[in-house]
Write a protein that holds these residues in place. Structure first.
Motif, short mmCIF file in Angstrom:
data_model
loop_
_atom_site.label_atom_id
_atom_site.label_comp_id
_atom_site.label_asym_id
_atom_site.label_seq_id
_atom_site.Cartn_x
_atom_site.Cartn_y
_atom_site.Cartn_z
N GLY A 58 0.82 -1.20 0.00
CA GLY A 58 0.00 0.00 0.00
C GLY A 58 0.85 1.25 0.00
N ALA A 59 0.17 2.38 0.05
CA ALA A 59 0.83 3.69 -0.06
C ALA A 59 1.88 3.93 1.04
CB ALA A 59 -0.22 4.79 -0.04
N ASN A 60 1.51 3.72 2.28
CA ASN A 60 2.45 3.96 3.38
C ASN A 60 3.02 2.66 3.95
OD1 ASN A 60 2.37 6.79 3.52
ND2 ASN A 60 0.40 6.70 4.54
N ALA A 61 2.89 1.61 3.21
CA ALA A 61 3.31 0.29 3.69
C ALA A 61 4.81 0.23 3.89
CB ALA A 61 2.88 -0.77 2.70
N GLY A 62 5.18 -0.42 4.97
CA GLY A 62 6.59 -0.66 5.23
C GLY A 62 7.40 0.56 5.53
N LYS A 63 6.76 1.62 5.97
CA LYS A 63 7.46 2.86 6.31
C LYS A 63 8.52 2.57 7.38
CE LYS A 63 6.07 7.56 7.48
NZ LYS A 63 4.89 8.37 7.85
N PHE A 64 8.15 1.73 8.33
CA PHE A 64 9.06 1.27 9.37
C PHE A 64 9.09 -0.25 9.32
CE2 PHE A 64 6.86 5.08 10.95
CZ PHE A 64 7.93 5.93 11.09
N HIS A 65 10.21 -0.84 9.55
CA HIS A 65 10.33 -2.30 9.52
C HIS A 65 10.37 -2.86 10.94
CE1 HIS A 65 12.05 -2.42 5.17
NE2 HIS A 65 10.89 -1.80 5.26
N ASP A 66 9.27 -2.63 11.67
CA ASP A 66 9.18 -3.06 13.07
C ASP A 66 8.48 -4.40 13.22
OD1 ASP A 66 10.27 -0.60 14.10
OD2 ASP A 66 8.33 0.33 13.67
N LEU A 67 7.53 -4.67 12.32
CA LEU A 67 6.70 -5.86 12.41
C LEU A 67 6.72 -6.62 11.10
CD1 LEU A 67 3.57 -4.17 14.03
CD2 LEU A 67 5.46 -5.28 15.22
N GLU A 68 6.30 -7.86 11.18
CA GLU A 68 6.19 -8.70 9.99
C GLU A 68 4.88 -9.48 10.10
OE1 GLU A 68 9.14 -11.69 7.75
OE2 GLU A 68 8.84 -12.12 9.88
N ARG A 69 4.10 -9.47 9.02
CA ARG A 69 2.87 -10.25 9.00
C ARG A 69 3.26 -11.69 8.74
NH1 ARG A 69 -1.61 -7.69 7.39
NH2 ARG A 69 -0.40 -6.54 5.87
N VAL A 70 2.86 -12.60 9.64
CA VAL A 70 3.23 -14.01 9.50
C VAL A 70 2.07 -14.85 8.99
CG1 VAL A 70 5.11 -13.95 11.16
CG2 VAL A 70 2.81 -14.44 11.95
N GLU A 71 0.86 -14.36 9.16
CA GLU A 71 -0.34 -14.98 8.59
C GLU A 71 -1.46 -13.95 8.72
OE1 GLU A 71 -2.51 -17.71 11.75
OE2 GLU A 71 -0.41 -18.28 11.58
N ARG A 72 -2.59 -14.26 8.15
CA ARG A 72 -3.69 -13.29 8.19
C ARG A 72 -4.01 -12.89 9.64
NH1 ARG A 72 -8.45 -11.89 4.96
NH2 ARG A 72 -10.02 -11.20 6.44
N GLY A 73 -3.87 -11.60 9.90
CA GLY A 73 -4.19 -11.05 11.21
C GLY A 73 -3.18 -11.29 12.31
N ARG A 74 -2.05 -11.91 12.01
CA ARG A 74 -1.02 -12.19 13.02
C ARG A 74 0.29 -11.54 12.63
NH1 ARG A 74 -3.09 -13.52 17.62
NH2 ARG A 74 -1.14 -14.44 18.28
N PHE A 75 0.93 -10.93 13.60
CA PHE A 75 2.17 -10.20 13.38
C PHE A 75 3.24 -10.65 14.36
CE2 PHE A 75 -1.40 -7.73 12.03
CZ PHE A 75 -1.02 -7.23 10.80
N ARG A 76 4.49 -10.43 13.97
CA ARG A 76 5.63 -10.74 14.82
C ARG A 76 6.52 -9.50 14.87
NH1 ARG A 76 7.56 -15.86 13.46
NH2 ARG A 76 7.74 -15.10 11.35
N LEU A 77 7.07 -9.24 16.02
CA LEU A 77 7.99 -8.14 16.21
C LEU A 77 9.33 -8.49 15.59
CD1 LEU A 77 8.31 -5.38 17.70
CD2 LEU A 77 9.09 -6.70 19.67
N ILE A 78 9.90 -7.56 14.85
CA ILE A 78 11.23 -7.75 14.27
C ILE A 78 12.20 -6.94 15.12
CG2 ILE A 78 12.71 -7.39 12.27
CD1 ILE A 78 10.14 -7.42 10.58
N GLU A 79 13.03 -7.63 15.83
CA GLU A 79 14.03 -6.93 16.64
C GLU A 79 15.19 -6.51 15.75
OE1 GLU A 79 13.74 -5.92 19.72
OE2 GLU A 79 11.83 -6.92 20.01
N ALA A 80 15.76 -5.37 16.07
CA ALA A 80 16.90 -4.88 15.29
C ALA A 80 18.06 -5.86 15.40
CB ALA A 80 17.30 -3.50 15.78
N ALA A 81 18.71 -6.09 14.30
CA ALA A 81 19.88 -6.95 14.31
C ALA A 81 21.00 -6.28 15.09
CB ALA A 81 20.33 -7.23 12.87
#
Length: 86
Positions: A58-81
């Motif tokens: 989408g238009a503002n999608a991925g502005k920040f890379h904090d989360l990742e969609r792992v399945e419909r309606g479920r997200f996981r936190l992406i910790e900084a490397a």
């Protein structure tokens, strides 16, 4: 604090409490409501599903890379490397 900061704070808690480390946007909304947030539910959901999600579309999608969609309606936190010592 910004909406993003608030979401990250509760996302860390929700991820630790979940067996698989995932959470839903509704769980984030409920946790922020319990903390007395002034952010609108729609703003929180938009941040989780779009602006903070690195694999969103989408238009503002991925502005920040904090989360990742792992399945419909479920997200996981992406910790900084960890940063390499150079």
């Amino acid at each position: 604090m910004t909406c993003r900061d608030d979401i990250l704070a509760v996302a860390r808690i929700l991820a630790r409490q979940s067996a698989d480390g995932t959470f839903s946007s509704q769980e984030v909304v409920a946790a922020l409501r319990a903390r007395g947030t002034t952010h609108l539910d729609t703003t929180i959901r938009r941040h989780v599903a779009s602006e903070m999600c690195r694999n969103a579309v989408g238009a503002n999608a991925g502005k920040f890379h904090d989360l990742e969609r792992v399945e419909r309606g479920r997200f996981r936190l992406i910790e900084a490397a960890p940063k390499a010592n150079l």
